[in-house]
Design a protein around this motif. Structure first.
Motif, mmCIF file in Angstrom:
data_model
loop_
_atom_site.group_PDB
_atom_site.id
_atom_site.type_symbol
_atom_site.label_atom_id
_atom_site.label_comp_id
_atom_site.label_asym_id
_atom_site.label_seq_id
_atom_site.Cartn_x
_atom_site.Cartn_y
_atom_site.Cartn_z
ATOM 1 N N ASP A 106 0.826 -1.206 0.000
ATOM 2 C CA ASP A 106 0.000 0.000 0.000
ATOM 3 C C ASP A 106 0.856 1.249 0.000
ATOM 4 O OD1 ASP A 106 -2.211 -1.485 -0.152
ATOM 5 O OD2 ASP A 106 -3.254 -0.563 1.549
ATOM 6 N N PHE A 107 1.991 1.182 0.655
ATOM 7 C CA PHE A 107 2.883 2.344 0.670
ATOM 8 C C PHE A 107 3.340 2.669 -0.744
ATOM 9 C CE2 PHE A 107 7.017 4.376 0.841
ATOM 10 C CZ PHE A 107 6.734 5.465 1.649
ATOM 11 N N MET A 108 3.688 1.625 -1.490
ATOM 12 C CA MET A 108 4.153 1.806 -2.879
ATOM 13 C C MET A 108 3.041 2.396 -3.742
ATOM 14 S SD MET A 108 7.261 1.015 -3.472
ATOM 15 C CE MET A 108 8.624 -0.096 -3.337
ATOM 16 N N LYS A 109 1.807 1.890 -3.515
ATOM 17 C CA LYS A 109 0.666 2.362 -4.313
ATOM 18 C C LYS A 109 0.425 3.856 -4.065
ATOM 19 C CE LYS A 109 -2.466 -0.940 -4.247
ATOM 20 N NZ LYS A 109 -3.586 -1.516 -3.486
ATOM 21 N N GLN A 110 0.507 4.234 -2.770
ATOM 22 C CA GLN A 110 0.185 5.605 -2.385
ATOM 23 C C GLN A 110 1.291 6.607 -2.758
ATOM 24 O OE1 GLN A 110 -0.878 5.844 1.727
ATOM 25 N NE2 GLN A 110 -1.330 8.024 1.635
ATOM 26 N N PHE A 111 2.534 6.240 -2.423
ATOM 27 C CA PHE A 111 3.623 7.216 -2.599
ATOM 28 C C PHE A 111 4.534 6.933 -3.790
ATOM 29 C CE2 PHE A 111 2.503 7.320 1.921
ATOM 30 C CZ PHE A 111 2.196 8.671 2.050
ATOM 31 N N GLY A 112 4.368 5.766 -4.392
ATOM 32 C CA GLY A 112 5.217 5.404 -5.522
ATOM 33 C C GLY A 112 5.161 6.402 -6.674
ATOM 34 N N PRO A 113 3.955 6.839 -7.087
ATOM 35 C CA PRO A 113 3.868 7.745 -8.239
ATOM 36 C C PRO A 113 4.684 9.025 -8.062
ATOM 37 C CG PRO A 113 1.718 6.840 -7.736
ATOM 38 C CD PRO A 113 2.630 6.389 -6.637
ATOM 39 N N ALA A 114 4.827 9.520 -6.826
ATOM 40 C CA ALA A 114 5.592 10.762 -6.598
ATOM 41 C C ALA A 114 7.042 10.606 -7.025
ATOM 42 C CB ALA A 114 5.518 11.162 -5.126
ATOM 43 N N LEU A 115 7.528 9.372 -7.029
ATOM 44 C CA LEU A 115 8.923 9.142 -7.420
ATOM 45 C C LEU A 115 9.166 9.516 -8.879
ATOM 46 C CD1 LEU A 115 9.561 5.698 -5.689
ATOM 47 C CD2 LEU A 115 10.620 7.879 -5.087
ATOM 48 N N LYS A 116 8.090 9.561 -9.649
ATOM 49 C CA LYS A 116 8.221 9.877 -11.075
ATOM 50 C C LYS A 116 8.356 11.379 -11.313
ATOM 51 C CE LYS A 116 7.270 5.741 -12.947
ATOM 52 N NZ LYS A 116 8.329 4.988 -13.512
ATOM 53 N N LEU A 117 8.031 12.189 -10.272
ATOM 54 C CA LEU A 117 7.988 13.644 -10.506
ATOM 55 C C LEU A 117 9.302 14.217 -11.019
ATOM 56 C CD1 LEU A 117 5.611 14.695 -7.595
ATOM 57 C CD2 LEU A 117 5.098 14.536 -10.032
ATOM 58 N N PRO A 118 10.492 13.971 -10.565
ATOM 59 C CA PRO A 118 10.812 13.512 -9.221
ATOM 60 C C PRO A 118 11.095 14.735 -8.359
ATOM 61 C CG PRO A 118 12.741 13.383 -10.607
ATOM 62 C CD PRO A 118 11.668 14.047 -11.410
ATOM 63 N N TRP A 119 11.027 14.579 -7.033
ATOM 64 C CA TRP A 119 11.281 15.721 -6.156
ATOM 65 C C TRP A 119 12.772 16.044 -6.090
ATOM 66 C CZ3 TRP A 119 8.236 13.221 -1.569
ATOM 67 C CH2 TRP A 119 6.861 13.369 -1.799
ATOM 68 N N THR A 120 13.568 15.012 -6.175
ATOM 69 C CA THR A 120 14.990 15.199 -5.855
ATOM 70 C C THR A 120 15.850 15.249 -7.119
ATOM 71 O OG1 THR A 120 15.180 12.828 -5.630
ATOM 72 C CG2 THR A 120 14.820 14.071 -3.621
ATOM 73 N N LYS A 121 17.102 15.693 -6.941
ATOM 74 C CA LYS A 121 18.002 15.840 -8.085
ATOM 75 C C LYS A 121 19.081 14.764 -8.021
ATOM 76 C CE LYS A 121 16.944 20.632 -7.892
ATOM 77 N NZ LYS A 121 17.197 21.988 -8.172
ATOM 78 N N LEU A 122 19.466 14.275 -9.163
ATOM 79 C CA LEU A 122 20.432 13.182 -9.154
ATOM 80 C C LEU A 122 21.877 13.664 -9.162
ATOM 81 C CD1 LEU A 122 18.727 10.532 -11.411
ATOM 82 C CD2 LEU A 122 19.174 10.418 -8.972
ATOM 83 N N GLU A 123 22.093 14.875 -9.659
ATOM 84 C CA GLU A 123 23.471 15.367 -9.708
ATOM 85 C C GLU A 123 23.697 16.410 -8.635
ATOM 86 O OE1 GLU A 123 25.335 16.277 -13.251
ATOM 87 O OE2 GLU A 123 24.878 14.315 -14.083
ATOM 88 N N ALA A 124 24.872 16.376 -8.051
ATOM 89 C CA ALA A 124 25.192 17.369 -7.025
ATOM 90 C C ALA A 124 25.309 18.743 -7.673
ATOM 91 C CB ALA A 124 26.509 17.004 -6.361
ATOM 92 N N PRO A 125 25.021 19.823 -6.916
ATOM 93 C CA PRO A 125 25.240 21.160 -7.480
ATOM 94 C C PRO A 125 26.735 21.430 -7.557
ATOM 95 C CG PRO A 125 24.658 21.332 -5.166
ATOM 96 C CD PRO A 125 24.565 19.873 -5.523
ATOM 97 N N GLU A 126 27.097 22.419 -8.339
ATOM 98 C CA GLU A 126 28.511 22.782 -8.391
ATOM 99 C C GLU A 126 28.927 23.394 -7.050
ATOM 100 O OE1 GLU A 126 31.482 25.625 -10.871
ATOM 101 O OE2 GLU A 126 29.437 25.361 -11.643
ATOM 102 N N LEU A 127 30.100 22.999 -6.546
ATOM 103 C CA LEU A 127 30.538 23.501 -5.240
ATOM 104 C C LEU A 127 31.213 24.863 -5.415
ATOM 105 C CD1 LEU A 127 31.857 20.223 -3.574
ATOM 106 C CD2 LEU A 127 29.579 21.249 -3.450
ATOM 107 N N THR A 128 30.405 25.883 -5.641
ATOM 108 C CA THR A 128 30.940 27.237 -5.843
ATOM 109 C C THR A 128 31.415 27.790 -4.496
ATOM 110 O OG1 THR A 128 28.776 28.181 -5.415
ATOM 111 C CG2 THR A 128 29.293 27.678 -7.714
#
Ligand SMILES: NC(=O)c1ccc[n+]([C@@H]2O[C@H](COP(=O)([O-])OP(=O)(O)OC[C@H]3O[C@@H](n4cnc5c(N)ncnc54)[C@H](O)[C@@H]3O)[C@@H](O)[C@H]2O)c1
Length: 333
Positions: free
Chosen positions: A246-268
């Motif tokens: 049920d957790f996957m059913k409810q919150f799984g679709p949000a993973l497609k948005l996605p909220w998070t970024k896969l690459e780190a920002p540049e360390l300026t």
């Protein structure tokens, strides 16, 4: 503990090497250390002394003494006397590779050589060793003298028997060895931590939140849970009685948005400064040594609370206390 380990060589005595030295001394071992840095003996002694009150609170093993720390003039000299070697030198492959060749030449043939590396592959730094089968990674967590987790893995030429012996040694000095079954960069725990760290850097970089707000987002919520229940089991419960499905059913679709970024920002320089200013404000004038003692007291209190429920690090603590008591004559226990 692995039979016949009385002396451990600690090669590289910065934050992590000093932590290994303190843990080994508290478990009644002799420690022979070596580091090429300036004033390293004074810094190592101060770091071990700073850790000792916490170790005393948890209970020292019979024979534990700060007097059992000695200093060598070279890695070869330190390894000659050792029954187990723990290398904690800077995280640079070429450095580790040549250092391991020297350690390998100095250590007895039956001695395990472990590296504290946070993510380098053992196959790479065992390459110049005459006996690569005894080279393993034993990746600890700061503070090494309190946190039980140590990730253990071998390289292509490491023998399974040596991995087992390293795991037995670590369990004997009060740790929770976790075998990493596949040789991957970053191992397990740092991969998880890196995902969180990357998001923190993005959120600070984008002025979404301060370091203090992001730390509060962990310490008042998921962080409390993580001491005894990891993300997987916690999310199983978050699905209600039906659990993970049920957790996957409810919150799984949000993973497609996605909220998070896969690459780190540049360390300026600006981002580094924002992180430094934010954490300096959080430290509120306390030195790192003062923060270390506060952290140690909190960690001990958490582990002692979990001991009652025999869960996670509380379980390791309970087992360890039982072992320690069995070694102390009953009149002194
Ligand atoms: N800091 C952490 O939280 C952490 C956690 C787990 C693992 N590690 C790993 O532990 C290792 C050491 O990290 P640290 O944080 O203690 O670094 P550190 O910079 O605090 O200490 C490194 C020490 O190595 C010494 N050194 C320099 N050249 C050397 C050489 N050729 N041979 C031996 N020693 C040498 C330095 O003088 C220094 O005292 C790294 O591989 C790191 O990835 C670090």
């Amino acid at each position: 503990m692995e039979k016949d380990v009385n002396t451990i060589a600690v090669i590289g005595t910065g934050v992590i090497g000093a932590g290994w030295a303190a843990r080994a001394l508290a478990y009644g071992l002799d420690v022979v250390a070596w580091d090429p840095g300036v004033d390293w003996q004074t810094r190592l002694k101060a770091a071990v002394e700073n850790a000792w009150p916490a170790l005393r609170k948890l209970g020292l093993y019979p024979g534990a003494s700060l007097e059992r720390l000695s200093y060598a003039d070279s890695p070869e000299e330190a390894c000659t006397a050792a029954d187990f070697v723990q290398e904690s030198a800077p995280e640079r492959l070429e450095l580790k590779r040549s250092l391991h060749a020297r350690i390998d030449a100095g250590a007895r043939a039956d001695v395990i050589i472990a590296s504290s590396t946070s993510g380098l592959l053992p196959s790479d730094f065992q390459a110049d060793c005459q006996r690569p089968e005894r080279v393993v990674v034993g990746h600890p967590f700061n503070p090494v003298y309190l946190l039980p987790l140590v990730e253990v893995l071998g390289g292509k030429k490491t023998s399974e028997g040596c991995i087992d012996r390293a795991m037995a040694f670590y369990a004997g000095i009060g740790m929770h060895p976790l075998k990493v079954r596949t040789e991957i960069e970053g191992f397990l725990s740092d991969r998880l931590q890196e995902a969180l760290w990357r998001e923190i850097l993005h959120l600070v970089n984008d002025d979404v939140a301060s370091t203090e707000e992001l730390d509060a987002a962990i310490t008042y919520g998921p962080g409390l849970r993580w001491a005894f229940m990891g993300t997987c089991l916690a999310f199983h419960m978050a699905g209600g009685d039906a659990g993970m499905h049920d957790f996957m059913k409810q919150f799984g679709p949000a993973l497609k948005l996605p909220w998070t970024k896969l690459e780190a920002p540049e360390l300026t320089p600006e981002l580094i400064e924002k992180m430094a200013v934010g954490t300096r404000k959080q430290a509120a004038g306390r030195t790192v040594k003062e923060l270390e003692r506060l952290r140690d007291d909190c960690l001990i209190a958490i582990m002692q609370a979990l001991r009652e429920y025999k869960i996670a690090a509380g379980n390791t603590l309970a087992e360890n206390e039982a072992r320690r008591k069995s070694r102390i004559p009953s009149s002194n226990a």
